[in-house]
Design a protein around this motif. Structure first.
Motif, PDB file in Angstrom:
ATOM      1  N   SER A  80       0.852  -1.180   0.000  1.00 41.59           N
ATOM      2  CA  SER A  80       0.000   0.000   0.000  1.00 41.59           C
ATOM      3  C   SER A  80       0.893   1.237   0.000  1.00 41.59           C
ATOM      4  O   SER A  80       2.119   1.133   0.091  1.00 41.59           O
TER       5      SER A  80
ATOM      6  N   ASP B 257       1.321   3.132   2.298  1.00 40.55           N
ATOM      7  CA  ASP B 257       2.016   3.198   3.584  1.00 40.55           C
ATOM      8  C   ASP B 257       3.424   2.624   3.505  1.00 40.55           C
ATOM      9  O   ASP B 257       4.263   2.912   4.344  1.00 40.55           O
ATOM     10  N   ASN B 258       3.668   1.760   2.514  1.00 38.00           N
ATOM     11  CA  ASN B 258       4.984   1.157   2.377  1.00 38.00           C
ATOM     12  C   ASN B 258       6.014   2.139   1.811  1.00 38.00           C
ATOM     13  O   ASN B 258       7.201   1.931   1.964  1.00 38.00           O
TER      14      ASN B 258
ATOM     15  N   SER C  10      -1.264  10.297  -0.957  1.00 37.26           N
ATOM     16  CA  SER C  10      -2.048   9.220  -1.560  1.00 37.26           C
ATOM     17  C   SER C  10      -1.380   8.737  -2.831  1.00 37.26           C
ATOM     18  O   SER C  10      -0.499   9.384  -3.384  1.00 37.26           O
TER      19      SER C  10
ATOM     20  N   SER D 269       8.239   5.484   1.445  1.00 36.67           N
ATOM     21  CA  SER D 269       8.838   6.394   2.418  1.00 36.67           C
ATOM     22  C   SER D 269       9.455   7.583   1.696  1.00 36.67           C
ATOM     23  O   SER D 269       9.827   7.500   0.523  1.00 36.67           O
TER      24      SER D 269
END
Ligand SMILES: *[C@@H]1O[C@H](CO)[C@@H](O)[C@H](O)[C@H]1NC(C)=O
Length: 122
Positions: free
Chosen positions: A25, A27-28, A116, A30
C-alpha cells in the motif's frame, strides 16, 4: 450444507493469503530529504527521495506540500503543485523497487509527506 461451509472457508482462506502476498500500500512508501550541498539562486538545494520498496507500480502519487515553493524551477512532469498537494511524475506510475527524486531550492526544507497513490501489483 457442511460441505458448502467448508468450501466457503477454503475460498476465504485463499483470498486472504492471496491478498497478503506481495501486496503493498502507499504506507509502504517512504520519503526522505537531504541537502545536496549546492546553492541555486542563492538558496540551499534539497533533494527529495520517495522510495517505493514494493514490487508494484504506484500511480497518481501525491504529497502533502503546504506552502511549498522553490527558487529553482521544477518541471511540472516531475512535480506539480496544486493547492496543498503536489503530484509526482505527472501522475504516471513510479517503477517498482525504485527511488523517485527531485530537487528544490529554499532557505529551509518543507514538510513533505506522502498523501495518496494507487499501487498496482501484478
Ligand atoms: C508493506 O507493509 C506491510 C505492513 O508493514 C508489510 O507487511 C509488507 O511486507 C510491506 N511490503 C513490502 C513489499 O515491503
Amino acid at each position: 450444507m457442511a460441505n458448502a461451509c467448508k468450501l466457503l472457508a477454503l475460498v476465504l482462506f485463499f483470498a486472504l493469503v492471496a491478498k497478503g502476498y506481495g501486496q503493498c500500500s502507499v504506507d509502504n512508501l517512504s520519503l526522505g530529504q537531504a541537502k545536496t550541498g549546492q546553492t541555486v539562486n542563492g538558496k540551499p538545494e534539497w533533494k527529495v527521495s520517495v522510495k517505493n520498496p514494493c514490487p508494484c507500480t504506484v500511480m497518481n502519487l501525491k504529497l502533502s506540500c503546504v506552502g511549498f515553493q522553490s527558487a529553482s524551477s521544477i518541471d511540472s512532469s516531475v512535480m506539480s503543485k496544486s493547492g496543498d498537494e503536489c503530484l509526482l511524475n505527472g501522475g504516471s506510475p513510479l517503477a517498482p523497487m525504485s527511488v523517485f527524486s527531485f530537487n528544490y531550492a529554499w532557505d529551509s526544507s518543507f514538510d513533505l509527506t506522502i498523501l495518496s497513490g494507487q499501487p498496482h501489483c501484478s
